[in-house]
Design an enzyme around this catalytic site. Sequence first.
Site, PDB file in Angstrom:
ATOM      1  N   VAL A  22       2.959  -7.070  -7.213  1.00 15.62           N
ATOM      2  CA  VAL A  22       4.182  -6.665  -6.521  1.00 15.62           C
ATOM      3  C   VAL A  22       4.226  -7.406  -5.197  1.00 15.62           C
ATOM      4  CG1 VAL A  22       4.510  -4.399  -7.585  1.00 15.62           C
ATOM      5  CG2 VAL A  22       3.001  -4.625  -5.596  1.00 15.62           C
ATOM      6  N   SER A  23       5.449  -7.674  -4.719  1.00 13.70           N
ATOM      7  CA  SER A  23       5.623  -8.533  -3.550  1.00 13.70           C
ATOM      8  C   SER A  23       5.414  -7.831  -2.221  1.00 13.70           C
ATOM      9  CB  SER A  23       7.025  -9.156  -3.570  1.00 13.70           C
ATOM     10  OG  SER A  23       7.215  -9.911  -4.746  1.00 13.70           O
ATOM     11  N   THR A  24       5.647  -6.518  -2.164  1.00 10.35           N
ATOM     12  CA  THR A  24       5.526  -5.802  -0.891  1.00 10.35           C
ATOM     13  C   THR A  24       4.586  -4.612  -1.019  1.00 10.35           C
ATOM     14  OG1 THR A  24       7.339  -4.228  -1.281  1.00 10.35           O
ATOM     15  CG2 THR A  24       7.935  -6.403  -0.423  1.00 10.35           C
ATOM     16  N   GLN A  27       5.973  -1.389  -2.730  1.00  8.29           N
ATOM     17  CA  GLN A  27       6.185  -1.319  -4.167  1.00  8.29           C
ATOM     18  C   GLN A  27       4.958  -0.746  -4.870  1.00  8.29           C
ATOM     19  OE1 GLN A  27       7.345  -5.558  -4.427  1.00  8.29           O
ATOM     20  NE2 GLN A  27       9.228  -4.853  -5.408  1.00  8.29           N
TER      21      GLN A  27
END
Length: 203
Positions: A22-24, A27
């Site tokens: 996940v990018s952040t 998340q």
Amino acid sequence: MAVSKEHDGALPAGALIGYARVSTDKQDLAVQRGALEAMGVPEELIYVDHGLTGRNRDRPGLEAALKACRPGDTLVVTKLDRLARSIRDASAIADELQAKKVKLSLGGSVHDPADPLGRMVFSMMAVFAEFEADLARMRTREGMQAAKAKGRLRGRQPKLKPSTEKTLVQMWHAGSHTQKELADTFGVSRTTVIRAVARAGDH
């Protein structure tokens, strides 16, 4: 390792190595973990990267997953964009796996680099993954520009009120306090003290 019955043998024999990203930090990886486990990947063989984008090739979880793969194994991801967000990286990872004789499963469908149709579909997926990443960045830039135009983004605000900063500077020029003493007195860092004094000198 036995293949989960839900897939009717779609995944080849050998260890199933899962990868999720996940990018952040906000998340959650739970959905991807659940999907990987449903595809037969043991929980202990799921490698993750939390808060890293797919354009960042230097990902500890991905490197660990690739390192764990042995000939005959299958690297499993829920979607190609979890693995890579650029055409170059997607192709490089696929080539690395092929060289190691490791299969790549995208959502339960094994990518066959020897199949012309499979290569075309893989390339199209990589193009869309990169396009979505570019689109997301463009929307972020546009949002920041719009917010700035409305006065919502004002940059970093001073840590001290003007009147308080003026008092700090006066005490500093009086020569009765060190930078550390001023920092402790006003509850700020020494860097803030130095910047306040510097700003006063610029006026």
